[in-house]
Design an enzyme around this catalytic site. Structure first.
Site, PDB file in Angstrom:
ATOM      1  CG  ASN A 150      -0.498  -0.031   2.489  1.00 38.83           C
ATOM      2  OD1 ASN A 150       0.654  -0.381   2.696  1.00 38.83           O
ATOM      3  ND2 ASN A 150      -1.311   0.345   3.450  1.00 38.83           N
ATOM      4  CD  GLU A 248       4.581  -0.859  12.668  1.00 35.15           C
ATOM      5  OE1 GLU A 248       3.662  -0.035  12.585  1.00 35.15           O
ATOM      6  OE2 GLU A 248       5.310  -0.953  13.665  1.00 35.15           O
ATOM      7  CB  CYS A 282      -2.537   0.330   8.458  1.00 35.10           C
ATOM      8  SG  CYS A 282      -1.232   1.554   8.663  1.00 35.10           S
TER       9      CYS A 282
HETATM   10  P1  NAD Z   1       0.095  -9.289   3.323  1.00 35.70           P
HETATM   11  O1  NAD Z   1       0.169  -9.749   4.733  1.00 35.70           O
HETATM   12  O2  NAD Z   1      -0.752 -10.053   2.377  1.00 35.70           O
HETATM   13  O3  NAD Z   1       1.544  -9.276   2.654  1.00 35.70           O
HETATM   14  C1  NAD Z   1       2.580  -8.487   3.167  1.00 35.70           C
HETATM   15  C2  NAD Z   1       3.918  -9.100   2.811  1.00 35.70           C
HETATM   16  O4  NAD Z   1       4.061 -10.342   3.498  1.00 35.70           O
HETATM   17  C3  NAD Z   1       4.118  -9.406   1.335  1.00 35.70           C
HETATM   18  O5  NAD Z   1       5.437  -9.052   0.986  1.00 35.70           O
HETATM   19  C4  NAD Z   1       3.938 -10.915   1.270  1.00 35.70           C
HETATM   20  O6  NAD Z   1       4.635 -11.530   0.220  1.00 35.70           O
HETATM   21  C5  NAD Z   1       4.535 -11.321   2.603  1.00 35.70           C
HETATM   22  N1  NAD Z   1       4.122 -12.648   3.107  1.00 35.70           N
HETATM   23  C6  NAD Z   1       2.944 -13.289   2.914  1.00 35.70           C
HETATM   24  N2  NAD Z   1       2.958 -14.479   3.549  1.00 35.70           N
HETATM   25  C7  NAD Z   1       4.162 -14.586   4.157  1.00 35.70           C
HETATM   26  C8  NAD Z   1       4.770 -15.561   4.981  1.00 35.70           C
HETATM   27  N3  NAD Z   1       4.138 -16.697   5.297  1.00 35.70           N
HETATM   28  N4  NAD Z   1       6.018 -15.338   5.454  1.00 35.70           N
HETATM   29  C9  NAD Z   1       6.660 -14.196   5.160  1.00 35.70           C
HETATM   30  N5  NAD Z   1       6.137 -13.229   4.379  1.00 35.70           N
HETATM   31  C10 NAD Z   1       4.914 -13.418   3.886  1.00 35.70           C
HETATM   32  O7  NAD Z   1      -0.336  -7.775   3.432  1.00 35.70           O
HETATM   33  P2  NAD Z   1      -0.693  -6.758   2.243  1.00 35.70           P
HETATM   34  O8  NAD Z   1      -1.993  -7.201   1.648  1.00 35.70           O
HETATM   35  O9  NAD Z   1       0.488  -6.589   1.357  1.00 35.70           O
HETATM   36  O10 NAD Z   1      -0.893  -5.373   3.023  1.00 35.70           O
HETATM   37  C11 NAD Z   1      -2.131  -4.933   3.506  1.00 35.70           C
HETATM   38  C12 NAD Z   1      -2.169  -5.085   5.011  1.00 35.70           C
HETATM   39  O11 NAD Z   1      -1.078  -4.383   5.584  1.00 35.70           O
HETATM   40  C13 NAD Z   1      -3.403  -4.474   5.634  1.00 35.70           C
HETATM   41  O12 NAD Z   1      -3.926  -5.342   6.607  1.00 35.70           O
HETATM   42  C14 NAD Z   1      -2.880  -3.200   6.313  1.00 35.70           C
HETATM   43  O13 NAD Z   1      -3.635  -2.768   7.406  1.00 35.70           O
HETATM   44  C15 NAD Z   1      -1.514  -3.607   6.686  1.00 35.70           C
HETATM   45  N6  NAD Z   1      -0.659  -2.427   6.863  1.00 35.70           N
HETATM   46  C16 NAD Z   1      -0.306  -2.045   8.122  1.00 35.70           C
HETATM   47  C17 NAD Z   1       0.485  -0.927   8.322  1.00 35.70           C
HETATM   48  C18 NAD Z   1       0.882  -0.496   9.702  1.00 35.70           C
HETATM   49  O14 NAD Z   1       1.741   0.365   9.810  1.00 35.70           O
HETATM   50  N7  NAD Z   1       0.308  -1.043  10.744  1.00 35.70           N
HETATM   51  C19 NAD Z   1       0.921  -0.187   7.224  1.00 35.70           C
HETATM   52  C20 NAD Z   1       0.550  -0.599   5.943  1.00 35.70           C
HETATM   53  C21 NAD Z   1      -0.242  -1.730   5.776  1.00 35.70           C
END
Ligand code: NAD
Length: 478
Positions: A150, A248, A282
């Site tokens: 995002n 996060e 988020c």
């Molecule tokens: P996601 O969890 O689907 O993927 C994030 C990353 O994790 C990707 O690079 C993915 O390849 C990797 N990943 C997936 N499975 C994994 C595993 N088993 N082991 C290691 N890595 C793995 O999230 P997304 O859809 O990319 O992002 C959206 C989410 O992120 C929303 O829930 C949002 O709220 C959250 N977010 C939080 C913050 C914060 O600061 N709290 C900021 C931005 C986004």
């Protein structure tokens, strides 16, 4: 011809992993590039490079490490327009926000560089004569940074800059949805004289490349931004080696609007927090609790703002409020939540369906009233341009409803009464509360969620310290 990117490992673009993951434009479906799908052996190479480079990097005075961050920041600024265009194409972000993201990323690198002369330890009073006790702050070693889609470019800096300035080295895995900007970032790093192995980038899927990185025994800290489900999975995997995690995760931010609030300000701030990045943030305001006396007026103002939203393909049209959602799954999730809310008795005031555009994952900006606490639309992360509103009797009810959530990232309150604002600050169980302003954090703050929104946090001094571990020294002199 489609660009094929290569991993950046030990200061070189490596050919070992085949470029097999397609990256497409969410507004058009057009193929943009291919990135490597790295297996465990490639990940191990990247971790080994980071491990090898770390001791010499740690020995450099922090001010010299900071100098490299500044050089990278300068490169980002020199290429700011092209970088923003890439983010627009692969993530669907509107042009203005993509440019803000690139500029903010460069500023963040400079901000973290400023900590070089401020990385202090402590001297503790001893119970013994002639003894001094010191608490030193030391780097953890090799950091793994796993990124979401995002704010893909900014998240590189949020992981890399505090890691490097504190003396760690890093391996980054960008999201498979939006990796191009990270590979372009690596090209710019390669143009600097950053010592090889200090920054490494591997492409790949979460379940394979991500898992390999998280489970590698030489990784000392996994700093992850993404969904709750993945965060939980990462914690389990990291637990096998007792690797530290910094998570996060998601949010379901409440905005409380009291009857004494400046309703124009409240409507605009909530609207801005809701449509920015097409609602895929988020810390976005994801649910509103408004005192009954202000409900009608607030809904009227929000309806006007929602109805004026311009959306479409941001790579073709400048000056939009919103682009598409990042992928089909994101669109279907938003659609399902709105349909369920309708079945549960909520009322759509405006929007409530896919946008009538020839292509892309677009959803109409949507305002929903008569939402209730038991509805999924008030409990689950929407991550799209949909705002549900619930009328409440008073501040106590609003705070109770706001706190009744598995998330605890950000929150906000709109009121002209300082007593109400301070009561909310005392009683809200969130990592952040915005008073009379939109939801959006500052780089010198501390972005940290409670409950399922995460463990640890980012930004500012507290975020920096997450990349260090303590070493206590007892010095006995005669
Ligand atoms: P996601 O969890 O689907 O993927 C994030 C990353 O994790 C990707 O690079 C993915 O390849 C990797 N990943 C997936 N499975 C994994 C595993 N088993 N082991 C290691 N890595 C793995 O999230 P997304 O859809 O990319 O992002 C959206 C989410 O992120 C929303 O829930 C949002 O709220 C959250 N977010 C939080 C913050 C914060 O600061 N709290 C900021 C931005 C986004």
């Amino acid at each position: 011809m489609t660009t094929e990117y290569k991993n950046y490992i030990d200061g070189a673009f490596s050919d070992e992993a085949k470029a097999t993951i397609d990256v497409t434009n969410p507004a058009t479906g057009a193929l943009l590039a291919r990135i490597p799908d790295s297996d465990a052996a490639v990940v191990a190479k990247a971790v080994a490079a980071a491990k090898q480079a770390q001791p010499a990097w740690e020995k450099l005075p922090p001010i010299q490490r900071a100098g490299y961050l500044r050089k990278i920041a300068a490169k980002l600024r020199d290429n700011r327009t092209e970088l923003a265009k890439i983010i627009v194409r692969e993530q669907g972000k509107v042009q203005g926000l993509a440019q803000v993201e690139v500029d903010f990323t460069a500023d963040y690198m400079d901000y973290m560089a400023e900590w070089a002369r401020r990385l202090d330890g402590e001297v503790i009073t001893s119970d013994r004569p002639g003894e001094s006790i010191y608490v030193l702050r030391k780097p953890i070693g090799v950091v793994a940074g796993i990124l979401p889609w995002n704010f893909p470019f900014f998240l590189i800096a949020r992981k890399l800059a505090p890691a490097l300035v504190t003396g760690n080295t890093i391996v980054i895995k960008p999201s498979e949805e939006t990796p191009i900007n990270a590979f372009e970032f690596a090209k710019l790093v390669a143009e600097t004289d950053l010592p090889k192995g200090v920054f490494n980038l591997v492409g790949g899927l979460g379940a394979s490349t991500g898992e390999a990185l998280v489970s590698h025994p030489d990784v000392g800290l996994v700093t992850f931004t993404g969904s709750v489900a993945t965060g939980s999975r990462i914690m389990q995997t990291a637990g096998k080696n007792l690797t530290r995690v910094n998570l996060e995760l998601g949010g379901k931010a409440p905005a409380i609007v009291l009857a004494d609030a400046d309703l124009d300000l409240a409507a605009k701030a909530i609207y801005d927090s809701r449509v920015i990045n097409t609602g895929q943030v988020c810390n976005c305001a994801e649910r509103v609790y408004v005192e009954r006396g202000a409900h009608e007026a607030l809904v009227e103002k929000l309806t006007k703002l929602f109805s004026e939203t311009r959306y479409g393909d941001p790579s073709e049209i400048a000056d939009l409020h919103m682009g598409p959602l990042v992928n089909k799954a994101g669109l279907e999730k938003v659609e399902a939540l709105v349909e369920q809310a309708k079945r549960d008795g909520a009322k759509v005031v405006i929007g409530g369906k896919r946008a009538d555009l020839p292509q892309g994952f677009h959803y109409e900006p949507t305002l929903i009233v008569d939402a209730r606490a038991d509805m999924d639309i008030m409990r689950k992360e929407i991550f799209g341009p949909v705002l549900p509103i619930q009328a409440v009797e008073n501040l106590d009810e609003a705070i109770a409803l706001a706190n009744d959530s598995e998330f605890g990232l950000t929150s906000s309150i709109f009121t002209s009464n300082i007593n109400s604002a301070m009561k909310a600050v005392r009683e809200l169980r969130f990592g952040e509360t915005y008073i009379n302003r939109e939801h959006f954090e500052a780089m010198q703050g501390f972005h940290a969620g409670r409950k399922k929104s995460g463990i640890g946090g980012a930004d500012g001094k507290h975020g920096l310290l997450e990349f260090t571990e303590t070493h206590v020294v007892y010095l006995q002199t005669s």
